[in-house]
Design an enzyme around this catalytic site. Structure first.
Site, short mmCIF file in Angstrom:
data_model
loop_
_atom_site.label_atom_id
_atom_site.label_comp_id
_atom_site.label_asym_id
_atom_site.label_seq_id
_atom_site.Cartn_x
_atom_site.Cartn_y
_atom_site.Cartn_z
N ALA A 65 -1.86 40.80 36.45
CA ALA A 65 -1.94 40.28 37.81
C ALA A 65 -3.01 41.05 38.57
O ALA A 65 -3.27 42.23 38.28
CB ALA A 65 -0.59 40.42 38.49
N GLY A 109 0.79 41.04 33.41
CA GLY A 109 0.93 39.59 33.49
C GLY A 109 0.13 38.87 32.41
O GLY A 109 0.45 37.75 32.04
N GLU A 112 2.41 38.84 29.57
CA GLU A 112 3.48 37.87 29.87
C GLU A 112 2.99 36.44 29.69
O GLU A 112 3.72 35.59 29.18
CB GLU A 112 3.99 38.12 31.29
CG GLU A 112 4.75 39.45 31.37
CD GLU A 112 5.03 39.91 32.79
OE1 GLU A 112 4.11 39.79 33.63
OE2 GLU A 112 6.12 40.40 33.05
N GLU A 132 2.73 48.09 34.18
CA GLU A 132 3.11 47.98 35.61
C GLU A 132 3.72 49.28 36.13
O GLU A 132 3.59 49.61 37.30
CB GLU A 132 4.11 46.83 35.80
CG GLU A 132 3.52 45.44 35.62
CD GLU A 132 3.60 44.92 34.19
OE1 GLU A 132 3.77 45.73 33.24
OE2 GLU A 132 3.47 43.69 34.01
N1 CAA Z 1 -6.41 43.61 38.92
C1 CAA Z 1 -7.56 43.64 39.63
N2 CAA Z 1 -8.71 44.12 39.13
C2 CAA Z 1 -8.69 44.62 37.88
C3 CAA Z 1 -7.53 44.64 37.10
C4 CAA Z 1 -6.33 44.08 37.67
N3 CAA Z 1 -5.19 43.99 36.98
N4 CAA Z 1 -7.81 45.20 35.90
C5 CAA Z 1 -9.12 45.53 35.94
N5 CAA Z 1 -9.65 45.18 37.12
C6 CAA Z 1 -11.03 45.35 37.57
C7 CAA Z 1 -11.32 46.81 37.89
O1 CAA Z 1 -10.86 47.14 39.20
C8 CAA Z 1 -12.82 46.85 37.77
O2 CAA Z 1 -13.40 46.27 38.91
P1 CAA Z 1 -14.52 47.10 39.76
O3 CAA Z 1 -15.66 47.24 38.80
O4 CAA Z 1 -14.81 46.19 40.91
O5 CAA Z 1 -13.89 48.38 40.13
C9 CAA Z 1 -13.09 45.87 36.60
O6 CAA Z 1 -11.92 45.06 36.50
C10 CAA Z 1 -13.26 46.57 35.27
O7 CAA Z 1 -12.15 47.43 35.07
P2 CAA Z 1 -12.30 48.99 34.74
O8 CAA Z 1 -13.55 49.55 35.32
O9 CAA Z 1 -11.02 49.65 35.15
O10 CAA Z 1 -12.44 48.93 33.15
P3 CAA Z 1 -11.97 50.01 32.08
O11 CAA Z 1 -12.48 49.54 30.78
O12 CAA Z 1 -12.29 51.39 32.53
O13 CAA Z 1 -10.34 49.90 32.09
C11 CAA Z 1 -8.22 48.75 32.02
C12 CAA Z 1 -9.74 48.70 31.69
C13 CAA Z 1 -7.52 49.81 31.20
C14 CAA Z 1 -7.66 47.38 31.69
C15 CAA Z 1 -8.04 49.06 33.54
O14 CAA Z 1 -8.88 48.19 34.30
C16 CAA Z 1 -6.65 48.87 34.04
O15 CAA Z 1 -5.80 49.72 33.83
N6 CAA Z 1 -6.34 47.73 34.71
C17 CAA Z 1 -5.05 47.47 35.29
C18 CAA Z 1 -4.06 47.01 34.26
C19 CAA Z 1 -2.70 46.79 34.91
O16 CAA Z 1 -2.12 47.67 35.50
N7 CAA Z 1 -2.14 45.55 34.76
C20 CAA Z 1 -0.86 45.19 35.30
C21 CAA Z 1 -1.02 44.52 36.62
S1 CAA Z 1 0.52 44.26 37.45
C22 CAA Z 1 1.17 42.84 36.80
O17 CAA Z 1 0.62 42.28 35.87
C23 CAA Z 1 2.48 42.37 37.43
C24 CAA Z 1 3.22 41.31 36.69
O18 CAA Z 1 3.92 41.59 35.73
C25 CAA Z 1 3.23 39.91 37.17
#
Ligand code: CAA
Length: 258
Positions: A65, A109, A112, A132
Site C-alpha cells: 500500500a 499489500g 496480499e 507492515e
Molecule cells: N509506498 C509509497 N512509496 C513507496 C513504497 C510504498 N509502499 N515503497 C517504495 N516506495 C517509494 C520510495 O519512497 C521511493 O520513492 P522516492 O524515490 O520518491 O523516495 C521509491 O519507491 C523507491 O524506493 P526505495 O528508494 O526505498 O527503494 P529501495 O530499493 O531502497 O527499497 C523497499 C525498496 C525495500 C521495497 C523499500 O522501498 C520499502 O521498504 N518500501 C516499503 C515496503 C512496505 O512497508 N510495504 C508495506 C506497506 S503497508 C501495507 O501494505 C498495508 C496493507 O497491508 C494493506
C-alpha cells in the site's frame, strides 16, 4: 477508461493487467486500486477473456500500500472510504482464474494482492514479505489470514512479527508460490500457464477454482459435499460432452464454455 497507474491489454483469451507506478515500486494507491477494479470488472464481463495475468515489473510486483498516501489518513477515513478493501474482495471473488507474475518486491499489500491470485509464477529474484510491522501497523488486506492458511502459523508469525522477507525458493518450498523461473522468463511463463488454463473448459475451470477456494473456508465434510455438487453440475455442460467425446475420438476438445 484511461488508465494512469496500470496498463490493460489482451492477448487472445488472456487479459493482462500490468501495474505501472515504477517511481513508487508499484505501491498501491487509491487510483491504482480503482483502476485495478475497473480492469478486472471489464475482463469479467468479456466472454473472450478466459484467464487474467496480473504482473508488475522485474524490479517490483508491488511494494505494498502507498505509505505516503496512508500516512495522513485517520482510522475513520480508512474505514469509511473502504480504501483498499474493495480490491481484495474483487480479486478474491473474481470468477476467472488469475495468474500472478511476480518479480522483485512483493510486499505488504502487494503480497496480499498476490495471495488473492490463483497461480503464482515467481522470478528467482522475488522477495516476499509482510513488513507492515516496521511502520507500526499490521497486514490489513488478508495477510494474517491467507499467509497463515498457506504457510502455517509459525512461519506466518515469523514473517508478520519480524517483517522479514523470504526469497522465491523458500516461498516455493512453503507453497507460497507455484513455480520459480529465471528472471527473464517470469512474465512469459505466467502467460504460458494462463494460455494453458484458457484452453480448458471455462465452466470446469470456474467450478474448480471455486471448489479449491472453498477448501480454505470450509471444514472437510462440507467441502467434499460442495465439491461433489459442482462436479455433478458439470455433467450438464456441453463442455463435458465435448471433452469426453474428443477423448474417445482421439482429438483435441473444443470447449465453448457452455
Ligand atoms: N509506498 C509509497 N512509496 C513507496 C513504497 C510504498 N509502499 N515503497 C517504495 N516506495 C517509494 C520510495 O519512497 C521511493 O520513492 P522516492 O524515490 O520518491 O523516495 C521509491 O519507491 C523507491 O524506493 P526505495 O528508494 O526505498 O527503494 P529501495 O530499493 O531502497 O527499497 C523497499 C525498496 C525495500 C521495497 C523499500 O522501498 C520499502 O521498504 N518500501 C516499503 C515496503 C512496505 O512497508 N510495504 C508495506 C506497506 S503497508 C501495507 O501494505 C498495508 C496493507 O497491508 C494493506
Amino acid at each position: 477508461m484511461d488508465y494512469g497507474t496500470i496498463a490493460r491489454t489482451t492477448e487472445g483469451p488472456i487479459g493482462i493487467i500490468t501495474l505501472n507506478r515504477p517511481e513508487a515500486l508499484n505501491a498501491l494507491n487509491t487510483q491504482m486500486v480503482k483502476e485495478l477494479i475497473s480492469a478486472l470488472t471489464s475482463f469479467e464481463a468479456d466472454d473472450s477473456v478466459r484467464c487474467v495475468v496480473i504482473a508488475g515489473s522485474e524490479r517490483a510486483f508491488s511494494a505494498g500500500a502507498d505509505i505516503k498516501e496512508m500516512a495522513e489518513m485517520t482510522a475513520v477515513q480508512m474505514a469509511m472510504t473502504g480504501h483498499f478493501f474493495p480490491l481484495w474482495d474483487k480479486v478474491g471473488r473474481f470468477p476467472k482464474p488469475i495468474v500472478g507474475a511476480l518479480s522483485g518486491f512483493v510486499l505488504g499489500g502487494g503480497l496480499e494482492l498476490a495471495m488473492s491470485c490463483d497461480v503464482l509464477v515467481a522470478s528467482e529474484t522475488t522477495q516476499l514479505g509482510q513488513p507492515e510491522i516496521d511502520i507500526g501497523v499490521m497486514p490489513g488486506g488478508g495477510g494474517t489470514q491467507r499467509l497463515t492458511r498457506t504457510v502455517g502459523k509459525y512461519k506466518a508469525m515469523e514473517m508478520i512479527l519480524t517483517g522479514r522477507r523470504i526469497g522465491a525458493e523458500e516461498a516455493k518450498t512453503l507453497g507460497l508460490v507455484s513455480r520459480v523461473v529465471p528472471k527473464e522468463a517470469f512474465l512469459s511463463e505466467a502467460k504460458k500457464v494462463a494460455s494453458e488454463i484458457a484452453s480448458k473448459s471455462p465452466v470446469a475451470v470456474r467450478q474448480a477454482k471455486m471448489a479449491v477456494n472453498k477448501a480454505l473456508e470450509m471444514g472437510l465434510a462440507d467441502g467434499l459435499d460442495f465439491e461433489r455438487e459442482l462436479f455433478y453440475l458439470l455433467f450438464a455442460s456441453e463442455d463435458k460432452t465435448e471433452g469426453m467425446k474428443a477423448f474417445m475420438e482421439k482429438r483435441k476438445p473444443e470447449f465453448s464454455g457452455r
